[in-house]
Design an enzyme around this catalytic site. Structure first.
Site: not given
Ligand code: IVH
Length: 706
Positions: A126, A128, A130, A236, A324, A429, A432, A447, A453
């Protein structure tokens, strides 16, 4: 602008102008950082400007301004929200950057679970999102609390604000009695642009990107402001639960959708890493037209029973990974190379760049890693970038991925100015003047000044007060720097005598810019509170090279008390003998780290500084968590032969959770041998030594009640 002129070369008039400019830039950065959730520059850039300012003031004391940034300790962090301790910690995700990392993730999961490469194993995939994560607690179907992630353990109570978000139902039906729904708060591109337009019309501040806008809007003390900002929410995940939602991740998300939450329509079920990668490509293709920011794809093991078996590392689950999207790139001019000195003396080159927007953030500093990297060589002496070196004046490619520090990735030789000279890395350095030495095999020049320092001292202090160390409320990086510049704190021990030295009637502290009677009192109270402190935190706080948080925990558990730890570090000097063998025998402590620990205690000045600190502390003994009632706590266990119900990794993790120490070989110190089919010499040796031997079934019976 006078930014490029070295401090030593500034004329008085230039210095005056530069101090005025720095006061302005730093004041704006302070406000942006503390009050507006919209950092205008990164920490390294901020610190560099602050240091430049202090250096100019040191050279021209008469020019010091009344509003000098040296005297400011930064606006208070938003303390308007109450704190919420999460019932289940809000963790982050480990990252994958390419197809190979994803295949490795699949491989790791299979290995841990003992599944062959062709055994069926499903994952969800799914987007991620932002934004920022939020935990919503429902009791009897009613929303009772909303909390931000904070540091994962403790977040901010933003319930009133969350209630203004239309994607978040105030009531749900058919849910377990207690249900914590977790997901991401975000702002759509269209809403973000409209908000910035409105802000501009009103003369208000604009946001750098939708994420900052979402964070700034959610963390408004006045919920009416949040209401006017169109925030959205995707569910999620979940935290505390009074009854399971389903057997699978997908099933659980579908139930959240049934309760009325928005769940991401691009969530798919995949049965192989190829399918995961195909879905990643599919999501990436749509990225530009989704209308909201995503920064990758998250894969999660679908079967919740398997998720449970896989469990967690210290801050991330083993059953999920974030793949990512590739880093974002931009080209700009390299205006200078500064050398920063870190806590362990490492000299780190930092690129000062003509500011450029990379993926929505203005970047003006980037790391150049080390001197070889500037020369065009990797750690093994092999050419990188086709061997092109990096020179001041060059046109360079900057890249950043997520929260990672921006890097200089490439250089365009066709744009190199004729007079650009190869960069000469300093061998002393810059802070210092001590020799900066590069040991054979070390990519980093360091250093040799140790605690004399000032840069190392300040970095050590910042580390000392950091969250995983002493975590003293009200004493952050900025304050430590300030106190250090003013000579109030030279080493950690000084923190604990601050009140005696400067606390009289709070006069001195409360008269400082940024401090009042209340905050001064709070600071002294916070310091008092930390005199009693767990052993692992003390070890970590010492800031000894290589001794990170995980290692400090292992050391604390192994030695139990400060006295035992300290005695062992001294007896292990010389890198031989029983204490040394015992130290390197600790699972997770290698010879390099052991060496570093022993050396720290062998250095007279460092040792004296540690002694002065410890005299102020009441260090709590380290005890293994949750092992009371465990029949194997404190025992040394060896696994041999084939295990049928679980993999070795799982067996080891379980044993350690129950307070046992797992060793690879049988010796007189072994308490239990767990022998499966095919056990050979180890079983024989255990029999000879009269060690208790169990089969897997016996081990499970022994540990099942714990
Ligand atoms: S699962 C135990 N699913 O990404 C982990 N996280 O880099 C539960 N995030 O802190 C997270 N989309 O804020 C999950 N589809 C998704 C997500 C997601 C964004 C964020 C979330 C997490 C961060 C980790």
């Amino acid at each position: 602008m006078t930014a490029e002129i070295a401090v030593e070369k500034l004329s008085e008039a230039e210095a005056r102008a530069e101090l005025a400019r720095l006061a302005d830039v730093l004041a704006k950065a302070n406000t942006a950082y503390h009050a507006e959730d919209a950092p205008a520059m990164d920490d390294a850039g901020y610190d560099a400007l602050k240091r430049r300012n202090a250096a100019i003031e040191a050279r021209f004391p008469d020019l010091k301004r009344d509003d000098s940034p040296t005297d400011q300790v930064g606006a208070a962090p938003s303390d308007g929200f109450t704190k919420v301790t999460h019932a289940v910690a809000m963790l982050s995700l480990s990252n994958a950057f390419d197809a190979e990392d994803v295949q490795e993730f699949d491989g790791r999961v299979r290995k841990y679970l003992g599944l062959s490469a062709d055994a069926p194993l499903a994952f969800t995939a799914e987007p991620k999102i932002d934004g920022l994560s939020l935990s919503l607690r429902y009791e009897q179907g009613r929303l009772v609390q909303a909390a931000t992630r904070g540091d994962g353990a403790v977040g901010e109570n933003v319930t009133a604000n969350a209630r203004t978000i239309t994607d978040i139902p105030a009531e749900i039906t058919g849910a377990p009695e207690v249900l914590e729904v977790r997901g991401e708060v975000y702002m759509s591109h269209a809403d973000f642009e409209a908000l910035n337009r409105r802000q501009t019309e009103r003369g208000g501040k604009t946001f750098a990107n939708p994420r900052n806008a979402a964070a700034g809007s959610l963390r408004q003390l006045d919920a009416q402001i949040t209401r006017a900002r169109p925030l959205r929410f995707f569910a999620y995940a979940w935290g505390a639960l009074s009854a399971p939602l389903a057997d699978t991740q997908k099933g659980a998300i579908d139930r959240l959708a049934d309760f009325g939450f928005s769940t991401n329509p691009l969530t798919a079920l995949c049965t192989s890493s190829d399918e995961m990668l195909a879905h990643y490509a599919h999501i990436e293709e749509q990225r530009a037209t989704l209308g909201y920011d995503i920064d990758g794809v998250v894969y999660k093991v679908d079967d919740l029973a398997l998720q449970e078996r896989l469990g967690f590392r210290s801050t991330t689950p083993r059953w999920a990974v974030a793949h990512k999207f590739p880093a974002e790139l931009a080209w700009t001019r390299l205006e200078g190379i500064d050398i920063q000195v870190g806590r362990t003396g490492a000299l780190s080159p930092v690129a000062r760049l003509q500011p450029v927007t990379v993926g929505g953030v203005v970047v003006s500093n980037a790391t150049l890693h080390n001197e070889d990297y500037i020369k065009g060589l990797d750690s093994k002496g092999q050419e990188i970038r086709g061997g092109k070196d990096i020179r001041v004046g060059d046109w360079v490619q900057v890249y950043r991925a997520g929260d990672v520090i921006p890097k200089v990735a490439d250089v365009d030789l066709s744009k190199r100015p004729a007079d650009a000279a190869p960069f000469v890395f300093p061998d002393t350095c810059p802070e210092c003047g001590s020799d900066a030495i590069r040991e054979p095999g070390d990519a980093v020049r360091r250093c040799s000044g140790g605690i004399i320092c000032p840069a190392q001292a300040v970095e050590k202090l910042k580390h000392f007060v950091s969250r995983a160390a002493f975590d003293i409320e009200g004493l952050g990086d900025k304050q430590v720097e300030q106190f250090h510049i003013d000579g109030w704190i030279a080493e950690p021990a000084d923190i604990f005598t601050l009140r005696d030295r400067y606390g009289s009637g709070m006069q001195q502290l409360k008269n400082r810019e940024g401090w009042g009677e209340k905050s001064a009192q709070n600071l002294f109270d916070a310091i008092e509170e930390k005199r009693k402190i767990p052993l692992a935190r003390v070890i970590f706080a010492l800031g000894i090279r290589h001794a990170g948080e995980a290692a400090s925990n292992l050391l604390a558990l192994h030695y139990g008390t400060w006295a035992a730890f300290e005695a062992a570090m001294q007896s292990a000097a010389g890198q031989e003998g029983e204490a040394w063998e015992d130290l390197i025998g600790v699972d997770g402590i290698g010879a390099v780290m052991a060496d570093s620990l022993v050396n720290a205690f062998a250095q007279e000045a460092e040792r004296a500084s540690i002694d002065r600190l410890v005299a102020h502390l009441d260090i709590a003994e380290a005890k293994r968590a949750d092992t009371s009632g465990s029949p194997v706590a404190g025992k040394t266990v060896v696994f041999t032969g084939t295990l049928e119900k679980m993999t070795r990794a799982e067996a080891k993790a379980r044993a350690e959770r129950l307070g046992a120490k797992v060793s690879g070989s049988v010796s007189a110190k072994t308490d239990i041998l767990v022998a499966g089919p095919g056990a050979g010499s180890k079983a024989k040796k255990a029999a000879e030594l009269g060690i208790e031997t169990l089969d897997e079934e016996g081990w499970l019976t022994l540990t099942s009640g714990a």
